[in-house]
Structures are given as structure tokens and as C-alpha cells.
Design an enzyme around this catalytic site. Sequence first.
Site, PDB file in Angstrom:
ATOM      1  NE  ARG A 165       1.308  33.743  59.926  1.00  0.00           N
ATOM      2  CZ  ARG A 165       0.072  33.290  59.476  1.00  0.00           C
ATOM      3  NH1 ARG A 165      -0.251  32.662  58.338  1.00  0.00           N
ATOM      4  NH2 ARG A 165      -0.847  33.734  60.281  1.00  0.00           N
ATOM      5  CG  ASP A 446      -6.556  33.364  61.111  1.00  0.00           C
ATOM      6  OD1 ASP A 446      -7.268  33.395  60.065  1.00  0.00           O
ATOM      7  OD2 ASP A 446      -5.342  33.016  60.985  1.00  0.00           O
TER       8      ASP A 446
END
Length: 532
Positions: A165, A446
Site C-alpha cells: 500500500r 492507525d
Amino acid sequence: MTQQTISRELVFSERFGMAEQSVLPEEATDFLAALVNRFLLPRNGLLLERQLQQQKIDAGELPDFISETTSIRNADWTIRGIPADLQDRRVEITGPVERKMIINALNANVKVFMADFEDSLSPSWEKVIDGQLNLRDAVRGTISYVNDEGKIYQLKPNPAVLICRVRGLHLPEKHVTWQGEAIPGGLFDFALYFYHNYQALLAKGSGPYFYLPKLQSWREAAWWSEVFSYTEDRFDLPRGTIKATVLIETLPAVFQMDEILHALRDHIVGLNCGRWDYIFSYIKTLKNHADRVLPDRQSVTMDKPFLNAYSRLLIKTCHRRGAFAMGGMAAFIPSKEPARHQWVLEKVRQDKALEAKNGHDGTWIAHPGLADSVMAVFDAALGERVNQLEVSREGDAPIGAAELLAPCPGERTEAGMRANIRVAVQYIEAWISGNGCVPIYGLMEDAATAEISRTSIWQWIHHGKTLSDGQVVTKALFQRMLAEEMLVIQEELGEARFSGGRFDEAARLMDQITTQDKLIDFLTLPGYTLLD
């Protein structure tokens, strides 16, 4: 040796040690420079389009499906195809590109590991460079790690499939400039991962696979498609060699899923329900709409109408086009306390059973300790199948803008507001200290979950909302709670950890981004200025 020009056009502000020389040989920097030269200005135009679209929504418009692409939504077409090693993605684990994490994730009982340069990585220069080295070793099967006690971590046979990613379009790589402007972080991540690994990946029957985050329109998908096609042509690769999965984690993107699949049809293999960022984007996009203010974060679950509609529409759209529909993240982490651990496993099982029942082809976890339980859920749902592409949901009632924008019921509580403050401050402190993936109160936090925490409070202040006990949410109330919760954090963590950390800076940043009149789009942008 700072401010050095390594390529003809790129200027690097960091010293070139052995790691940099290994990651950034001349051919790689020339490739990166070519991408930046060709795609930076169009990317800037796309970011400007985001601002113009948001101004319309701030002025009272609501997001909707777009009329000029009706023909794409109505036509019959499918994506180019899905490689053999991506046909079964029933459980995927995610995590930052740190050495031990990569080994544990690739060894876990999962099908795919998404190695993350984005929301779970605090992108200091050292971490970004080390991440590229770590992934290069992982692709070659040579990665190992020895901890302080001498324990050796190595790859087992048949590790999970690797997907990288890259950073979102909005995130710069400030240590590399082109004509005085920081280059896009996503191009930096993509160029180097591709350059170092495409040959080894193809040689073992896999390929250069990517997750693309934070897209807001089909034009942004088309930009990435051009990046991929240019790269394939430059390296004499067949069209469609590079494959991507796009996270639908912004509210504007949910209205353009067909168009995103179409724009990337040579390269795309699926869409993913990036649920936490999607909730954050719902708040941020509709920040001026007082009737769309969300309740406590803890009560915004996937069974709520606007989120359930999003999941079902994504599945229906993807499967019609031959693409995977990936489920969202289970943020829970295992507990050492047996009763709590069983509660966590049951919550995760319920969540994943709903996704599997809806027709998702796979799902995400944040911790290897959840892999067996979640794998069992999807094994039971899939039976002999490797995915659920045949689940069409054609019998569903049409899902329109009203369902996707439906207000979410639930309370705003003092306890919820205080929890938001503690989570956001602790996450920000970790992030500016170099750690982008943090266990807090039993959840793997996160950037997305911290974003929900701080934007919720901003929106409550902005609209003068009341808590369930009648208190009006004001800047003064927030600042009083912030001061009080800093003492709670200090007590929970202990004086040594608290005084040795960067909590004062984190509290100041939290205050700034929560109380200023204009909502900051991403906390990682001001946070990045505090990173080396």
C-alpha cells in the site's frame, strides 16, 4: 552532503548512506524522476479538484452519483482479470513495513499481507527507506530478524501473497523535491517497490500488486492507471501486469465505484471497504451539515444503515464487473485476559460473519492472533469456493444517495468524548515519535481511527451539539477535558513513559486541529512537519 542532486531533476535533502545507495541507484532515481516529471502536475490538479468539490458540499450540496458517467454505470463490461495467486483472498493482514512485522504477517494463517507505507506507518525518511529494503528482502525470501533476546524470525515455506500500500495522493515525500516542490509520497513508494521487485515477483508466479488509498474520484483512478501503463511500457511488460486494489474509504468515492473500476479496468482486481477512513470521510465531507453529525465512535458499527448500504453496494458493483469486494478491518487485538479474549473473538466473529453473509470475498485483520478465528468464518461461508464472485446481490433494492448519506442514530456522551481525546492524543504522540500503528485500549489504532476521534469533536464543537447529559460541546469544554485526560494518560502510562515521550507536543497539535475554525483535512499533514 545535504541538498544533493542524485538525478538530473530530483533533489534529496537527506544524506546518502549505504541504505539510500541500495534503495536509490541511478536507474531507480531516473525512473522516479520520469514519473514525477510526467505525473506531479496532473496530481496537483486532482487535489485542486478535491477542494472545489468540497466547497460545493460545504455550501449545501450533497454528494451524489454523477450524470456524465451514467453510460459507464449502465453498460455491460468487466475488468481485465485477476491473477491466479490473488483468486483467494479470504483473510488479509495489514501492518507497517517493519522487519519483524513483515515476517510475522507473511507467516500468519492468512492469504495476503498488505505491507503499508500509509496509515500504519509514520513516514520518517529512515522508516521509508528501511521499508523498501525490508520488502525487497521479503520478496526474495531472505528476510530475517533477531530480537534483543536472540530470537530469530524467518519466513516459513509458502508465505502469504504480498501487496504494497502506497501513500495517498495528498501525502508528500518532503525529503525529495522537484523544481522546489515535495514529490508525491505515493509515487516514491510505488516507483521503488516496483523497480526493486517486479522481476523477482513475476519470476515466482506473482506480480507487482498494490493497494491504492484515499481516492475520491474516477479521475484519480485514471491517473493511477496512466502511471501503471507508463511503467509497463517503460519496462516492456504486457498491459495489466501491475494489479491494484482500491480502497473505497472516502464518501465521494462511493458514488463513483463503477467509474473507478472502469478507469482502472486493465489493472484493477477489486475494491475494499476501508471502513474506518470511510467514517472519517463521512464526518469530514459533511462537516457543515448539522443533520449528519455522527454519535460516539464506538456506536458507529457496520450494521448502521449508511455503512451497511455502503458494504452491500460495493459488493454488488464489484461482482457485476468481475472484481473482488474486500471487507474491512477488525481493529480488535487479542487479550491476555481469558474472558476479554473470548469477548474479542466473538465480536470479531460476528463482524466477519456479517461480511461473509453479505458476499465479501475476504476481509482484513490487524493482528495474527485473530487469523484462525476469521479464517474459520470465511472457510465456513465459502465451502469449496475460493471467493464469492458469483454473489450478485441483483435482487437487492436499489441503493441511492439517501441510503448512503443516512444520518446515524446514537448518543454523544461525555465518556465517548473523553475516550476520543485519550485515543487521539496517544496516537498523535506515537506517530510524531515514529510509530504509526499503536495498540490502545485493546484496539490497533492507525491514522484513520485517530482521525475519527478528533474530527468528531471538531464537528460537535462546530455545530454546538449537546452531550447526553446536556453539556454543550464548546472549545472551552474540550480544552478542559483535554487537560484532565492528559492527567489520566499520565497516570495510565506512568511518569517515566509520559515525561520521556512527546505528549506536550501531541496535546498542542490535538488542541490546534480540534479547535481551529477550518477543519484540517488530515492530521498527518501537520504531524509530518514534526517528523524527521
